[in-house]
Write an enzyme that holds these catalytic residues in place. Structure first.
Site, PDB file in Angstrom:
ATOM      1  N   HIS A 165       0.587  -1.391  -0.378  1.00  0.00           N
ATOM      2  CA  HIS A 165      -0.055   0.198   0.232  1.00  0.00           C
ATOM      3  C   HIS A 165       0.796   1.168   0.487  1.00  0.00           C
ATOM      4  O   HIS A 165       2.399   1.328  -0.036  1.00  0.00           O
ATOM      5  CB  HIS A 165      -1.059  -0.106   1.130  1.00  0.00           C
ATOM      6  N   CYS A 252      -2.378  -0.060   9.959  1.00  0.00           N
ATOM      7  CA  CYS A 252      -3.725  -1.045   9.431  1.00  0.00           C
ATOM      8  C   CYS A 252      -4.293  -1.068  10.531  1.00  0.00           C
ATOM      9  O   CYS A 252      -5.891  -2.021  10.269  1.00  0.00           O
ATOM     10  CB  CYS A 252      -3.046  -2.177   8.557  1.00  0.00           C
TER      11      CYS A 252
END
Ligand code: GLY
Length: 257
Positions: A165, A252
């Site tokens: 990401h 996350c």
């Protein structure tokens, strides 16, 4: 920006079967639960109140709750994760947001977006196009961000094979600064920010999280820790070994607002 709350979700029984690109080994559930508890304690230490979602034994990647929604300026939007096995996580997070008084908007099919690709940096929000977030998902989010007065900047990281990401490689530190991996240090999108570059041997440290007066930093990155301390930050160092095995980072594990 000061955070007051976070949504977290501990690992469930099938956590070890979560998605992984890196051959770092199989996560140990017991240790992951302990690391998750310490992560929650760290957020409490930063002054946040926690909404703890129940663990899911079906959705292995559910602890990476950040990917499923974004909260900004008091508004929420649920995402459409790019990995099909993660689509089922969104309904539970939607319900948790509604329970907290949000009326979430949504990224719509066929677009995909993991909010791990979204890096808020004050009024500017970097939106990564990655192997999980496609151009349509990024476009939908950019429209939503503009509508709430934020300025999206799309950053294509599909060529950066080392990161899953965008936020695996860049974090907002506040004070006009970004913490970045060497590969992203010279990126044009970040030209008006001061970039603090982690050593290539400590790339995982680039996923740090500024939470009020502290910066959550993954353990085992002494160069990054020293750099942050020299700049006046107060790192709160957390062991993330079991989450790293599933490509997960500190950001996350919570939805902060
Ligand atoms: N294991 C986290 C992810 O791949 O999305």
């Amino acid at each position: 920006m000061r955070f007051t709350r976070a949504i977290v979700r501990p690992p469930g029984a099938t956590f070890a079967h979560g998605l992984s690109r890196e051959p770092l080994g199989t996560p140990n559930l017991e240790l992951a639960l302990l690391q998750h508890q310490r992560y929650c304690d760290a957020l409490l230490e930063c002054g946040l109140a926690l909404t703890r979602m129940p663990a899911s034994d079906e959705l292995a990647d559910a602890p990476f709750v950040e990917d499923t929604a974004l909260i900004a300026r008091g508004r929420a939007i649920t995402t459409r994760p790019g990995a099909p096995s993660r689509l089922g996580e969104v309904a539970d997070v939607h319900d948790a947001l509604v329970a907290r008084g949000f009326e979430p908007d949504a990224i719509r099919e066929p677009g995909t977006l993991d909010a791990g690709d979204v890096c808020e940096a004050g009024d500017i929000v970097f939106v990564g196009v990655s192997e999980r977030t496609d151009e349509d998902g990024a476009r939908q989010l950019a429209t939503w961000l503009r509508a709430i007065g934020l300025a999206p900047r799309v950053v294509d990281v599909r060529g950066e094979r080392s990161i899953l990401h965008l936020k695996s490689g860049v974090s907002w530190l506040g004070d006009g600064r970004l913490l970045v991996i060497p590969e992203l240090a010279g990126h044009a999108a970040f030209a008006d920010f001061e970039t603090v570059v982690v050593d290539a041997s400590e790339a995982y440290a680039a996923n740090a999280v500024r939470v009020n007066d502290r910066v959550l930093l993954a353990a085992g990155h002494p160069l990054a820790e020293a750099k942050l301390r020299d700049l006046g930050y107060l790192p709160l160092v957390l062991d993330m070994s079991e989450f790293a095995k599933l490509d997960g980072g500190l950001s996350c594990l919570s939805l902060r607002f």
